[in-house]
Design a protein around this motif. Structure first.
Motif, PDB file in Angstrom:
ATOM      1  N   ASN A   1       0.288  11.065 -16.103  1.00 10.35           N
ATOM      2  CA  ASN A   1       0.307  11.766 -14.224  1.00 10.35           C
ATOM      3  C   ASN A   1       1.474  10.869 -13.737  1.00 10.35           C
ATOM      4  O   ASN A   1       2.010  12.198 -13.803  1.00 10.35           O
ATOM      5  CB  ASN A   1      -0.921  11.403 -14.102  1.00 10.35           C
ATOM      6  N   SER A   2       1.783   9.872 -14.185  1.00 11.44           N
ATOM      7  CA  SER A   2       3.269   9.580 -13.704  1.00 11.44           C
ATOM      8  C   SER A   2       4.116   9.762 -14.241  1.00 11.44           C
ATOM      9  O   SER A   2       5.197  10.257 -13.130  1.00 11.44           O
ATOM     10  CB  SER A   2       2.729   8.259 -13.435  1.00 11.44           C
TER      11      SER A   2
ATOM     12  N   PHE B   1       4.164  12.676 -15.692  1.00 14.11           N
ATOM     13  CA  PHE B   1       3.952  14.299 -14.895  1.00 14.11           C
ATOM     14  C   PHE B   1       4.603  14.472 -13.683  1.00 14.11           C
ATOM     15  O   PHE B   1       5.539  15.370 -13.018  1.00 14.11           O
ATOM     16  CB  PHE B   1       2.797  14.872 -15.459  1.00 14.11           C
ATOM     17  N   TYR B   2       4.589  13.853 -13.329  1.00 12.70           N
ATOM     18  CA  TYR B   2       4.988  13.880 -11.803  1.00 12.70           C
ATOM     19  C   TYR B   2       6.236  13.707 -11.596  1.00 12.70           C
ATOM     20  O   TYR B   2       6.898  14.479 -10.204  1.00 12.70           O
ATOM     21  CB  TYR B   2       4.368  12.634 -11.113  1.00 12.70           C
ATOM     22  N   LEU B   3       7.226  12.923 -11.719  1.00 14.33           N
ATOM     23  CA  LEU B   3       8.368  12.347 -11.904  1.00 14.33           C
ATOM     24  C   LEU B   3       9.202  13.983 -13.013  1.00 14.33           C
ATOM     25  O   LEU B   3      10.234  14.439 -12.423  1.00 14.33           O
ATOM     26  CB  LEU B   3       8.742  11.624 -12.208  1.00 14.33           C
ATOM     27  N   ARG B   4       8.716  14.141 -13.908  1.00 12.94           N
ATOM     28  CA  ARG B   4       9.269  15.228 -14.719  1.00 12.94           C
ATOM     29  C   ARG B   4       9.261  16.322 -13.427  1.00 12.94           C
ATOM     30  O   ARG B   4      10.325  17.321 -13.613  1.00 12.94           O
ATOM     31  CB  ARG B   4       8.990  15.642 -16.031  1.00 12.94           C
ATOM     32  N   ALA B   5       7.766  16.716 -13.127  1.00 10.98           N
ATOM     33  CA  ALA B   5       7.915  17.771 -12.404  1.00 10.98           C
ATOM     34  C   ALA B   5       8.864  17.644 -10.789  1.00 10.98           C
ATOM     35  O   ALA B   5       9.029  19.146 -10.987  1.00 10.98           O
ATOM     36  CB  ALA B   5       6.624  17.835 -11.690  1.00 10.98           C
ATOM     37  N   ARG B   6       9.108  16.976 -10.879  1.00  5.73           N
ATOM     38  CA  ARG B   6      10.105  16.348  -9.551  1.00  5.73           C
ATOM     39  C   ARG B   6      12.064  16.989 -10.794  1.00  5.73           C
ATOM     40  O   ARG B   6      13.294  16.357 -10.607  1.00  5.73           O
ATOM     41  CB  ARG B   6      10.819  15.379  -9.062  1.00  5.73           C
ATOM     42  N   GLY B   7      11.906  18.062 -11.856  1.00  2.55           N
ATOM     43  CA  GLY B   7      13.728  17.068 -12.161  1.00  2.55           C
ATOM     44  C   GLY B   7      14.069  16.206 -13.116  1.00  2.55           C
ATOM     45  O   GLY B   7      15.084  16.611 -13.800  1.00  2.55           O
ATOM     46  N   ILE B   8      13.219  15.023 -13.386  1.00  2.00           N
ATOM     47  CA  ILE B   8      13.555  14.301 -13.529  1.00  2.00           C
ATOM     48  C   ILE B   8      13.622  14.198 -15.722  1.00  2.00           C
ATOM     49  O   ILE B   8      12.356  14.223 -15.697  1.00  2.00           O
ATOM     50  CB  ILE B   8      13.066  13.003 -13.252  1.00  2.00           C
ATOM     51  N   ASP B   9      14.151  14.114 -16.055  1.00  2.99           N
ATOM     52  CA  ASP B   9      14.410  14.226 -17.533  1.00  2.99           C
ATOM     53  C   ASP B   9      12.851  13.202 -18.878  1.00  2.99           C
ATOM     54  O   ASP B   9      12.689  12.018 -17.056  1.00  2.99           O
ATOM     55  CB  ASP B   9      15.469  14.736 -18.722  1.00  2.99           C
ATOM     56  N   GLN B  10      12.278  13.583 -19.445  1.00  7.72           N
ATOM     57  CA  GLN B  10      11.612  13.071 -19.936  1.00  7.72           C
ATOM     58  C   GLN B  10      12.096  11.763 -20.595  1.00  7.72           C
ATOM     59  O   GLN B  10      11.684  10.300 -19.422  1.00  7.72           O
ATOM     60  CB  GLN B  10      10.888  13.136 -21.438  1.00  7.72           C
TER      61      GLN B  10
END
Ligand SMILES: Nc1ncnc2c1ncn2[C@@H]1O[C@H](COP(=O)(O)OP(=O)(O)OP(=O)(O)O)[C@@H](O)[C@H]1O
Ligand SMILES: [Mg+2]
Lengths: 246, 394
Positions: free
Chosen positions: B344-345, B347-356
């Protein structure tokens, strides 16, 4: 802006979205209302690319780009922003570091120069004060120990910093006191312009007293069963959802 | 005195042999790994490429280098004695746990040239003292044994940063250290290993703590291929605090074991153990933590926390926090978690444009930083963060 056609999604072989059609042009605010468990958050998550959900059919297009198969981060960079219903706490990562990384990822994608710490701080501080948050907010870990209201404001802070093309607000109005609700609404209105779009998921009319929606959709069991204007919201407030079921 | 001690230790080791897995302290770490090493004569040592400054005490293969001591800034506040000259048995003995451990006895039977280093009353250092342990070795499968005693007299306030440097052929370093902390002394002890090494490490650190003492023990390990570290702290008088913060970064086939025992033998003491392991590839880590609150040790406040972050499905963490309480008015907590990075964390970061990959690194760093932030010396925090970044990127 975003166009969703016959979208089907499931989790653990349980069908949740059963053919969603939705078209939100630039400059419009749309609302989705629906019972608990009807699939609203699922839709929001599938739009954002959450890989926990299996997309079984249909497609999502963002300004003529098919994003159905796109990675989470690339969708975000293409302009999708989800205000989470339950934002996760991440101890050990400061809001400042996180937000600047996110902003710079977007700037890089747009071919712009990355923002240095000072420039970023000035930008963030201006937004913080509008949301009635202290500058020290940036030093805290992401959503760690935030009150319910602070979590929602944190999502709006991120929305205004990143300035995406489509904001999906998943119950951003839930759990807010009257003043916080007004602040959040003010934030969303500040974001909104004729070049971007907003999709509001909510259970109540109260946020919509501040943000005027153009179109209202009602969702039942993974499908949009009715589309109309603000009068639908009033009807739901009065009569609930049972009149929609045959 | 030393000779008697060596002799009984050797007899003990011969009788017991290498510890087997039935022993609680050796359950998850096989002593077999130490068997191929033996004591070998050490040839001449060059110290050409080690630069020391006036705040450094250099130990070469466990022995204090007296040459560097001549230039040591605080030498007037320090008294040095060879262990061979110590007649008082109490100074030389460790805890029962250690005295009954076969590997410890092997070490005791074999060391030579250790020192008893006394930091005088009220001694107060501004800059941390650096202890550099240089292990220089030209022969394979050598066991290098060291034994030193550090005594902090009443009211002294000392910070020490200990760094192990391994050069040459990989050795098995068996280290025995005793720390005596007199009333109202304050000790910050931080340690780390520099440079890649394929060394085996087995260390025994025993802290004998008197009244109103404050100890912070911080360490970050990432290089030993196989290591087991015993820490035992005896809180024998009232009003003392002991804090242990350890961060282990392990990958490939590394194995790291922390075995910590804190004995609350007196009232009004606090202890805090915070051990985090980050494991990648086929690595493994062990946490064996124990707090014993003796009868009458009222108002004890103690906490043990072990958290393991598994970056690979093939890595393994063994966690065994234990608590034995024989007093009734105490507050003791212990907890342990083991798991992968939170989806979930990410996903949260990636949903803000930060790559995996950046999102994963951010979360690994956050996990590690929660221990690093507890380290008592800011310079050690900085060193650790740089090493952490390299490890994550590497
Ligand atoms: N990660 C998940 N694992 C299992 N089931 C899930 C998961 N996410 C959603 N569901 C199920 O999918 C259905 C729709 O859930 P969803 O969260 O989309 O509803 P919602 O319309 O947002 O409800 P609410 O108004 O209560 O927020 C529910 O039955 C829910 O239990
Ligand atoms: Mg929901």
């Amino acid at each position: 802006m975003i166009k969703i056609e016959n979208l089907k999604a499931s989790i653990d072989d349980k069908d949740i979205l059963k053919g969603i059609n939705l078209d939100i042009p630039a400059g419009e605010v749309h609302v989705i209302m629906g019972r608990n468990g009807s699939g609203k958050s699922t839709l929001a998550n599938v739009i954002a690319g959450n890989e926990t959900y299996e997309v079984d059919g249909g497609n999502i297009t963002m300004e003529d780009t098919d994003i159905t198969e796109m990675s989470i981060e690339n969708r975000a960079l293409e302009g999708i922003f989800l205000c989470f219903q339950y934002p996760v706490a991440i101890p050990g990562v400061s809001m400042a570091y996180f937000l600047r990384s996110a902003l710079n990822a977007h700037r890089k994608y747009q071919g712009k120069e990355e923002m240095d710490a000072l420039e970023f701080l000035n930008k963030a501080k201006a937004i913080l004060s509008e949301l009635g948050l202290d500058d020290s907010f940036l030093k805290r870990s992401i959503n760690d120990g935030f009150s319910g209201g602070e979590k929602k404001k944190s999502e709006i802070l991120q929305l205004l910093t990143i300035d995406p093309k489509l904001a999906v607000l998943d119950e951003t109005d839930s759990g807010l006191d009257v003043d916080a609700l007004r602040t959040v609404a003010k934030g969303v209105n500040k974001f909104k312009n004729e070049n971007n779009s907003v999709l509001i998921i909510t259970h109540y009319q109260r946020l919509l007293d501040y943000i005027k929606p153009d179109v209202v959709h009602l969702m039942i069991d993974g499908q949009i069963v009715k589309t109309g204007d603000m009068s639908l919201v009033e009807k739901v407030e009065k009569d609930g959802y049972s009149w929609l079921e045959k | 005195m030393i000779d008697t001690l060596k002799k009984t230790s050797l007899e003990f080791f011969h009788k017991q042999g290498y510890p087997n897995k039935k022993l609680e302290n050796w359950k998850f770490t096989s002593s077999k790994n130490f068997k191929k090493f033996s004591k070998k004569e050490i040839s001449d040592i060059s110290i050409a490429n080690i630069s020391t400054d006036e705040t450094t005490l250099l130990f070469i293969n466990g022995k204090l280098c007296l040459n560097t001591f001549k230039n040591f800034r605080y030498r007037d506040n320090i008294e040095i004695n060879e262990l061979a000259n110590i007649e008082e048995k109490a100074i030389l003995t460790f805890s029962d746990t250690f005295m009954n451990d076969a590997m410890f006895n092997l070490g005791m039977s074999e060391f030579d040239g250790g020192h008893y280093i006394k930091f005088k009353k009220q001694m107060n250092v501004e800059d941390p003292i650096k202890i550099v342990n240089l292990f220089q070795n030209d022969t394979s499968d050598r066991r290098i044994v060291s034994f030193n005693i550090f005594h902090f007299e009443e009211g002294s306030q000392i910070s020490i940063i200990e760094k192990d440097i391994n050069e040459g052929a990989p050795s098995f370093n068996l280290k025995m250290n005793k720390f005596i902390c007199d009333n109202a002394s304050n000790l910050n002890f931080a340690k780390y290993v520099e440079g890649k090494s394929d060394c085996h490490l087995l260390s025994y650190s025993y802290y004998k703590v008197r009244k109103d003492v404050c100890i912070n023990m911080d360490s970050m390990n990432k290089d030993a291929i196989f290591s087991k570290e015993f820490i035992e702290i005896d809180l024998n008088n009232t009003g003392s605090d002991a804090k242990v913060n350890i961060l282990n970064l392990v990958k490939d086939e590394q194995h790291l074991d922390n075995n910590i025992l804190i004995n609350h033998n007196a009232e009004h003491c606090t202890s805090f153990q915070h051990v985090r392991n980050i494991l990648d590839n086929k690595s493994s880590a062990v946490f064996n933590g124990k707090v014993i609150v003796a009868e009458g040790a009222q108002q004890t406040d103690s906490n043990q926390s072990n958290k393991n972050l598994l970056l690979s499905l093939n890595s393994t963490a063994f966690s065994n926090p234990q608590l034995e309480i024989y007093a009734d008015d105490v507050s003791c907590g212990h907890g342990s978690t083991t798991g992968a990075l939170d989806e979930n964390s990410i996903f949260y970061l990636r949903a803000r444009g930060i790559d995996q990959s950046s999102a994963q690194k951010m979360l690994i760093k956050a996990f590690a930083k929660e221990v690093i932030d507890e380290f008592s010396l800011s310079s050690v925090q900085d060193i650790s963060e740089i090493a952490l970044d390299r490890w994550i990127d590497g």
